[in-house]
Design a protein around this motif. Structure first.
Motif, short mmCIF file in Angstrom:
data_model
loop_
_atom_site.label_atom_id
_atom_site.label_comp_id
_atom_site.label_asym_id
_atom_site.label_seq_id
_atom_site.Cartn_x
_atom_site.Cartn_y
_atom_site.Cartn_z
N ALA A 100 0.83 -1.21 0.00
CA ALA A 100 0.00 0.00 0.00
C ALA A 100 0.86 1.26 0.00
O ALA A 100 0.46 2.29 -0.54
CB ALA A 100 -0.94 0.00 1.21
N GLY A 101 2.04 1.18 0.60
CA GLY A 101 2.92 2.34 0.63
C GLY A 101 3.46 2.71 -0.73
O GLY A 101 3.95 3.83 -0.93
N ALA A 102 3.37 1.79 -1.70
CA ALA A 102 3.85 2.08 -3.05
C ALA A 102 2.90 3.00 -3.80
O ALA A 102 3.24 3.50 -4.88
CB ALA A 102 4.02 0.77 -3.83
N SER A 103 1.70 3.24 -3.25
CA SER A 103 0.72 4.10 -3.92
C SER A 103 1.29 5.47 -4.26
O SER A 103 0.94 6.06 -5.28
CB SER A 103 -0.51 4.26 -3.02
OG SER A 103 -1.40 5.22 -3.53
N PHE A 104 2.16 5.98 -3.41
CA PHE A 104 2.70 7.32 -3.62
C PHE A 104 3.37 7.46 -4.97
O PHE A 104 3.27 8.51 -5.62
CB PHE A 104 3.71 7.61 -2.50
CG PHE A 104 3.58 8.99 -1.94
CD1 PHE A 104 2.73 9.23 -0.88
CD2 PHE A 104 4.29 10.04 -2.47
CE1 PHE A 104 2.59 10.51 -0.36
CE2 PHE A 104 4.16 11.31 -1.96
CZ PHE A 104 3.31 11.55 -0.90
N ALA A 105 4.07 6.42 -5.40
CA ALA A 105 4.84 6.49 -6.64
C ALA A 105 3.97 6.45 -7.89
O ALA A 105 4.45 6.72 -8.98
CB ALA A 105 5.86 5.35 -6.69
N VAL A 106 2.68 6.12 -7.74
CA VAL A 106 1.78 6.13 -8.90
C VAL A 106 0.74 7.24 -8.79
O VAL A 106 0.34 7.81 -9.81
CB VAL A 106 1.07 4.77 -9.09
CG1 VAL A 106 2.08 3.70 -9.44
CG2 VAL A 106 0.29 4.37 -7.85
N ALA A 107 0.30 7.57 -7.57
CA ALA A 107 -0.71 8.61 -7.41
C ALA A 107 -0.18 9.97 -7.84
O ALA A 107 -0.88 10.74 -8.51
CB ALA A 107 -1.20 8.65 -5.96
N LEU A 108 1.05 10.28 -7.45
CA LEU A 108 1.60 11.59 -7.81
C LEU A 108 1.81 11.76 -9.32
O LEU A 108 1.47 12.81 -9.88
CB LEU A 108 2.88 11.85 -7.04
CG LEU A 108 2.73 11.99 -5.52
CD1 LEU A 108 4.01 12.52 -4.89
CD2 LEU A 108 1.57 12.89 -5.14
#
Length: 398
Positions: free
Chosen positions: A115-123
């Motif tokens: 779930a912490g990998a979301s940052f690299a796709v959301a931005l």
């Protein structure tokens, strides 16, 4: 330029989808911290064991952000984002049905790192939907999805007071399933799903690694974002152990701190767009350093005030650092977001592990918090030197 005008300059449904993805993923990512008190009670955990359960998702997210950043640039951010949501769903279903002891809980906690990998796709999804002049505000708004921290810290202890913590995982699985459907509706398919050229991607990665500014941004983000998620993860346990609060009140106060840090993040990017990222960090970092040292004040009221100040300053600093990411690495924002975001996850891993382990050895959280404040002093020193020597060149400059 007024904020509403900025929002109208791009595709706002993509921004909304990115924000939703990050919000729910943050809830999943910090689930162990929000459930730390019932987990420690039900599994009969020591301070050190609880600290590792809290910290492992943060470390897992740090490692997976790099992979997600690569996938966002090469295979497409939308496709990668959907894979992340489906993986979160599978892990939560396992937590509902298959985690019964500490060893399984450790593996479950590590897998929550996806779930912490979301940052690299959301931005990247949000950033690519808007022009360069809006990046600071837009990335700040998308990244304010870390308000998921607030939601999980507030609601998870309340659910756990009436449901077994396994069933909290089931509730979260349902939320992730709904989010997946909304994300598909809000975010359009990409015209170009990526570079499709691994050699080209690795050339970009090598160029990023050679650029000294990337390492510096990693350090700054480890202090600001890492401090924020690490602090929010450990606060329920700290409030319970030091001030003898019950799980509901401890979770509510931790959620209030997370709310301040989440809401203020877009303003960090907004101010950095206008005043310059480095100059803004020069004033923010001392506030982080001073406030985190005073978190365990003998006065409960003063301690809570300092917790709110620390979370707010860290949240503001998060927005500032990612304004610098967008400014210095505009052509590789997915890759840069993954690498810098990974450093933030490592910083978040360090804080609860240090605080929890040292608390188990000494009976106090103070030394672990002071160690993290020392990292903040180092970050402030580098910003002062950069301002005196002028800012480092942007990516691609000699």
């Amino acid at each position: 330029m007024p904020i509403l005008t900025v929002l109208k300059s791009g595709h706002w449904p993509s921004l909304a989808g990115a924000w939703l993805h990050l919000t729910v993923s943050f809830m999943v990512w910090l689930l162990m911290g929000a459930l730390s008190i019932p987990l420690a009670r039900d599994l009969h955990l020591s301070d050190q064991e609880t600290a590792w359960l809290i910290a492992l998702p943060l470390l897992g997210g740090a490692m997976l952000r790099v992979i997600a950043g690569w996938s966002a640039d090469w295979m497409g951010a939308r496709r990668t984002a959907l894979v992340i949501l489906l993986a979160e769903l599978a892990v939560l279903l396992w937590g509902w049905q298959g985690v019964a002891d500490y060893q399984a809980a450790l593996a479950f906690a590590a897998c929550l790192g996806i779930a912490g990998a979301s940052f690299a796709v959301a931005l990247p999804i949000a950033g690519r939907a808007y022009p360069p002049t809006a990046q600071g505000l837009v990335l700040g708004l998308a990244a304010s999805g870390n308000i998921g921290t607030v939601l999980i810290l507030f609601f998870a202890p309340r659910l756990a007071s009436t449901l077994d913590w396994h069933h909290v995982c089931a509730v979260m699985a349902g939320l992730v399933a709904v989010t997946s459907g909304l994300f598909v509706l809000l975010v359009p398919r990409e015209r170009d799903t990526g570079r499709h050229d691994a050699a080209h991607w690795w050339q970009g990665a090598a160029g990023l690694i050679r650029h000294r500014a990337a390492y510096w941004l990693c350090f700054l983000y480890a202090v600001t974002f890492g401090g924020f998620v690490g602090l929010c993860s450990v606060l329920p346990l700290l409030l319970h152990d030091v001030y003898q609060l019950d799980a509901l009140l401890a979770g509510s106060l931790a959620a209030a701190c997370g709310l301040v840090g989440s809401l203020i993040r877009p303003f960090g990017g907004y101010v950095a767009d206008r005043q310059g990222g480095l100059r803004t960090l020069y004033y923010v970092l001392p506030l982080i350093i001073g406030a985190i040292v005073a978190i365990t004040s003998p006065s409960f009221a003063m301690a809570v005030f300092m917790m709110v100040v620390t979370a707010g300053a860290m949240g503001f600093g998060n927005g500032v650092v990612f304004q610098l990411v967008a400014e210095w690495f505009p052509k590789d924002i997915g890759l840069a977001s993954g690498v810098v975001g990974a450093a933030g996850g490592i910083g978040g891993f360090f804080l609860p592990v240090a605080a929890g382990t040292i608390k188990g050895l000494t009976g106090s959280y103070d030394i672990g918090l002071w160690l993290f404040a020392g990292l903040g002093i180092g970050a402030w020193g580098t910003v002062m030197m950069a301002l005196r020597a002028d800012a480092p060149p942007a990516a691609g400059e000699s």
